[in-house]
Write a protein that holds these residues in place. Structure first.
Motif, short mmCIF file in Angstrom:
data_model
loop_
_atom_site.label_atom_id
_atom_site.label_comp_id
_atom_site.label_asym_id
_atom_site.label_seq_id
_atom_site.Cartn_x
_atom_site.Cartn_y
_atom_site.Cartn_z
N GLY A 208 5.87 8.78 -10.54
CA GLY A 208 6.62 9.92 -10.05
C GLY A 208 7.82 10.23 -10.92
N ASN A 362 2.70 -1.46 -6.98
CA ASN A 362 2.13 -0.23 -7.49
C ASN A 362 0.62 -0.38 -7.35
OD1 ASN A 362 1.04 -1.44 -10.04
ND2 ASN A 362 3.22 -1.74 -10.48
N LEU A 396 5.39 7.28 -7.00
CA LEU A 396 4.05 7.53 -7.53
C LEU A 396 3.77 9.01 -7.78
CD1 LEU A 396 1.90 5.06 -5.38
CD2 LEU A 396 2.81 4.75 -7.68
N GLU A 400 0.93 10.67 -4.19
CA GLU A 400 1.21 9.39 -3.55
C GLU A 400 0.39 9.18 -2.28
OE1 GLU A 400 5.36 9.30 -2.78
OE2 GLU A 400 5.33 10.95 -1.33
N HIS A 404 -2.22 6.03 -1.83
CA HIS A 404 -2.14 5.11 -0.70
C HIS A 404 -3.47 5.05 0.05
CE1 HIS A 404 2.17 5.07 -1.46
NE2 HIS A 404 2.24 4.02 -0.67
N LEU A 433 3.48 7.16 4.35
CA LEU A 433 2.71 6.47 3.32
C LEU A 433 1.92 5.30 3.92
CD1 LEU A 433 5.28 6.49 0.38
CD2 LEU A 433 3.27 7.95 0.67
#
Length: 504
Positions: A208, A362, A396, A400, A404, A433
């Motif tokens: 990100g 990550n 991210l 994102e 996830h 998330l």
């Protein structure tokens, strides 16, 4: 730190010396004052110490300058003179910049000492930096005096502070370099220019912030560009983005990698990589001349074989025999906290095995941790009950939610028994998330089959109660704790910190 006078320090940082306003030296700078250490933590300042006052988000170091003279401090580096200080002050425009300048000067002073050779090894990568640093320090420490950061001191403050612990006796300095933006590693290499630079992997950590994997590769490549003219680049041949950095290496390139097809004549390679039922990797190190040594890592995680190989490659370059490398690697049961740390937790009558990998996360490291959990106890007659306790991954970028969901699906497809997604009752982003993780797991189970139970909880307390209840119902439970540091899972790690860590 190399011994320095106040005048030398002021010249190195481009500062102006101001005499103490209070105390026994008020009105004058003590003649011949020599500093021998530096810190940004006023509690650690002692005789002959230099305090660097840094203004943080919650604490301003300038509030702690008064009284340092009474503790024996030699000087304080400040961005404005503190009126009641009893210590010599060196006033600069920016104390963080001054910290870097002082660290750069300290390294230059050490290099200028011809009495003992000095080698600076720097490393970077999207995953594995701190573990590789810990292993390399352990290896090089058997050869000679070695300095390396504590934990992940790898930014514009942590790296200079570590560089300032280098002194006349230091033979090796292992410097970890991290980045959230292009240009950060380039700056760190101006403070500590490496003789040897290791690049481990280009992944999607901080995607990100960077915007693309190509930009991440650009940032990591700065460590190679920052090498001294005769420096050696040690590159992961199995990662195409890393391998491409050979074109910018100023001199020699040495490769490491699991795939033997990528190894050249200078490289160590790994053969016969296996794991036991507690996910400890075993493999054979093979040198170019055919010499071999069998290694069994005392830390879990098959992915740590690559980290160990990177560290071994450098140690072997610096003259360490393979048998010694294998012995030292097999002895390292303790690395920096919250990185695949295995312990036994006893809580409210429940007992379970904890794999604490909560320092950060990550997509790459999440998959590695989940793979390790899936392998845990695979060879046992009675299988453990495997629980993945997962928090949010941060920085991210725009996808994102999708990333996830993909991790949730990945966890479900590994055949785990329980997936617990931990959100936040106070942070809607973190909670969403975690919800995406749970959604991805549920979708994968519904579409492709599976037996894992999936839970979405909304704080550490709820996760604590749930995992304790699961462990009470399922003897032999093993739980992986994995999430970005800011996701809050660290509170669970601290809560579950055992009095007696399990010896594996």
């Amino acid at each position: 730190m190399m011994p320095m006078t106040i005048t030398e320090i002021a010249e190195a940082v481009g500062g102006t010396v101001t005499a103490p306003f209070a105390g026994e030296h008020a009105g004058g700078v003590p003649d011949g004052e020599v500093a021998r250490s530096a810190t940004s933590d006023s509690r650690l300042v002692g005789e002959g110490g230099v305090f660097v006052a840094i203004k943080g988000e919650r604490v301003d170091g300038h509030d702690y300058v008064a009284g340092l003279g009474a503790k024996g401090a030699a000087a304080a580096i400040v961005d404005h003179a503190v009126s009641d200080a009893d210590v010599t002050q060196i006033v600069v425009d920016d104390t963080v910049e001054a910290l870097g300048a002082l660290a750069r000067h300290n390294i230059e002073r050490r290099r200028a000492d011809a009495g003992k050779p000095f080698t600076l090894v720097a490393l970077t990568g999207s995953v594995g930096k701190t573990t590789t640093k810990d292993l390399l320090k352990s290896l090089l420490s058997t050869l000679d005096e070695t300095v390396a950061p504590v934990g992940s001191f790898n930014n514009e403050i942590g790296l200079p502070l570590t560089a300032l612990t280098v002194n006349a006796d230091t033979r090796y300095f292992v410097a970890e370099m991290g980045a959230n933006h292009v240009g950060e590693i380039a700056r760190l290499t101006t403070i500590a220019p490496p003789d040897i630079a290791i690049v481990l992997k280009v992944g999607v950590a901080h995607l990100g912030e960077f915007g693309s994997v190509e930009r991440i590769a650009q940032a990591k490549s700065e460590i190679v560009r920052g090498l001294l003219p005769s420096g050696t680049a040690v590159l992961n041949a199995d990662d195409a983005h890393v391998a491409a950095m050979r074109s910018i290496a100023p001199a020699d390139v040495v490769w490491f990698g699991i795939d033997p097809a990528h190894a050249d004549e200078d490289a160590l390679t790994v053969r016969e990589l296996t794991t036991d039922d507690m996910d400890h990797p075993s493999f054979t190190l093979v040198a170019a001349n055919g010499d071999t040594a069998d290694v069994r890592l005392a830390i879990p995680g098959a992915h740590n074989a690559m980290n160990a190989l990177a560290a071994s490659t450098v140690a072997h370059m610096l003259g360490m025999p393979l048998d010694d490398i294998a012995r030292v690697l097999g002895e390292q049961r303790r690395i920096s906290p919250h990185r695949m740390a295995v312990s036994t937790v006893e809580r409210d009558g429940a007992v379970f095995t904890l794999i604490d990998d909560s320092f950060n996360a990550n997509p790459d490291s999440m998959r590695a941790g989940l793979d390790g959990l899936a392998r845990w106890g695979a060879g046992r007659k009675t299988q453990p009950y495997r629980v993945a306790v997962l928090g949010a991954m941060l920085e991210l970028g725009g996808d994102e939610q999708g990333l996830h969901r993909s991790i949730g699906a990945y966890a479900a497809e590994l055949g785990l028994d329980r997936i617990v997604a931990v959100g936040s009752a106070t942070d809607a982003e973190f909670d969403a998330l975690a919800g995406a993780l749970a959604e991805g797991a549920c979708t994968a189970i519904a579409s492709r089959g599976g037996t894992a139970a999936v839970d979405w909880v909304h704080d550490a307390d709820e996760a604590d109660r749930l995992v304790t209840s699961i462990a009470s119902e399922h003897p032999g439970t093993v739980a992986l704790l994995k999430g970005s540091h800011a996701s809050g899972l660290s509170t669970l790690a601290e809560r579950w910190a055992p009095a007696d860590p399990a010896r594996r």
